[in-house]
Design a protein around this motif. Structure first.
Motif, short mmCIF file in Angstrom:
data_model
loop_
_atom_site.label_atom_id
_atom_site.label_comp_id
_atom_site.label_asym_id
_atom_site.label_seq_id
_atom_site.Cartn_x
_atom_site.Cartn_y
_atom_site.Cartn_z
N GLU A 187 0.83 -1.21 0.00
CA GLU A 187 0.00 0.00 0.00
C GLU A 187 0.86 1.26 0.00
O GLU A 187 0.53 2.25 -0.66
N LYS A 202 2.16 1.60 -3.49
CA LYS A 202 1.09 2.08 -4.37
C LYS A 202 0.91 3.59 -4.22
O LYS A 202 0.81 4.31 -5.22
N LEU A 204 2.48 0.04 -11.44
CA LEU A 204 1.24 0.11 -10.66
C LEU A 204 0.28 -1.00 -11.08
O LEU A 204 -0.33 -1.66 -10.22
N GLU A 205 0.17 -1.24 -12.37
CA GLU A 205 -0.69 -2.32 -12.87
C GLU A 205 -0.23 -3.68 -12.35
O GLU A 205 -1.05 -4.53 -12.02
N HIS A 255 -1.22 -4.22 -8.50
CA HIS A 255 -2.62 -4.45 -8.14
C HIS A 255 -2.95 -5.93 -7.87
O HIS A 255 -3.52 -6.23 -6.82
N LEU A 310 -1.31 -7.11 -4.59
CA LEU A 310 -2.01 -6.56 -3.42
C LEU A 310 -3.35 -7.24 -3.23
O LEU A 310 -3.71 -7.61 -2.11
N ASP A 311 -4.10 -7.43 -4.30
CA ASP A 311 -5.40 -8.10 -4.20
C ASP A 311 -5.27 -9.52 -3.65
O ASP A 311 -6.06 -9.93 -2.79
#
Length: 70
Positions: free
Chosen positions: A16, A19, A43-44, A47, A50-51
Motif C-alpha cells: 500500500e 502504491k 502500478l498495474e 494491483h 495486493l489483491d
C-alpha cells in the motif's frame, strides 16, 4: 496461520505504501511520458499482488476469528 497473518499484514502495508508512492510520482511527472508509462506499468503489476495478499489476509482472519470464538 498466525505467523502468515502477521507476515501478510506487513506485506500489505508495504504494498500500500508503494502504491501511494507510485500514485504520487505519477501525479508529479505527467509531462514525462516515458516515466509515466513505466510507473503505470509498475502500478498495474502491483494491483494483483495486493489483491491476492488482501484476499489471503481476509481468509486467514476469518479462520482466526472462528477459532477464537470456539
Amino acid at each position: 496461520e498466525q505467523r502468515e497473518l502477521a507476515t501478510l499484514e506487513s506485506e500489505i502495508h508495504s504494498l500500500e505504501v508503494r502504491k501511494k508512492l507510485l500514485l504520487d510520482e505519477i501525479e508529479q511527472c505527467s509531462d514525462n511520458y516515458v516515466r509515466l508509462r513505466e510507473l503505470s506499468t509498475e502500478l498495474e503489476a502491483l494491483h494483483p499482488v495486493l489483491d491476492t495478499a488482501l484476499e489471503r489476509w481476509f481468509d486467514l482472519s476469518a479462520i482466526a476469528d472462528a477459532a477464537s470464538s470456539q
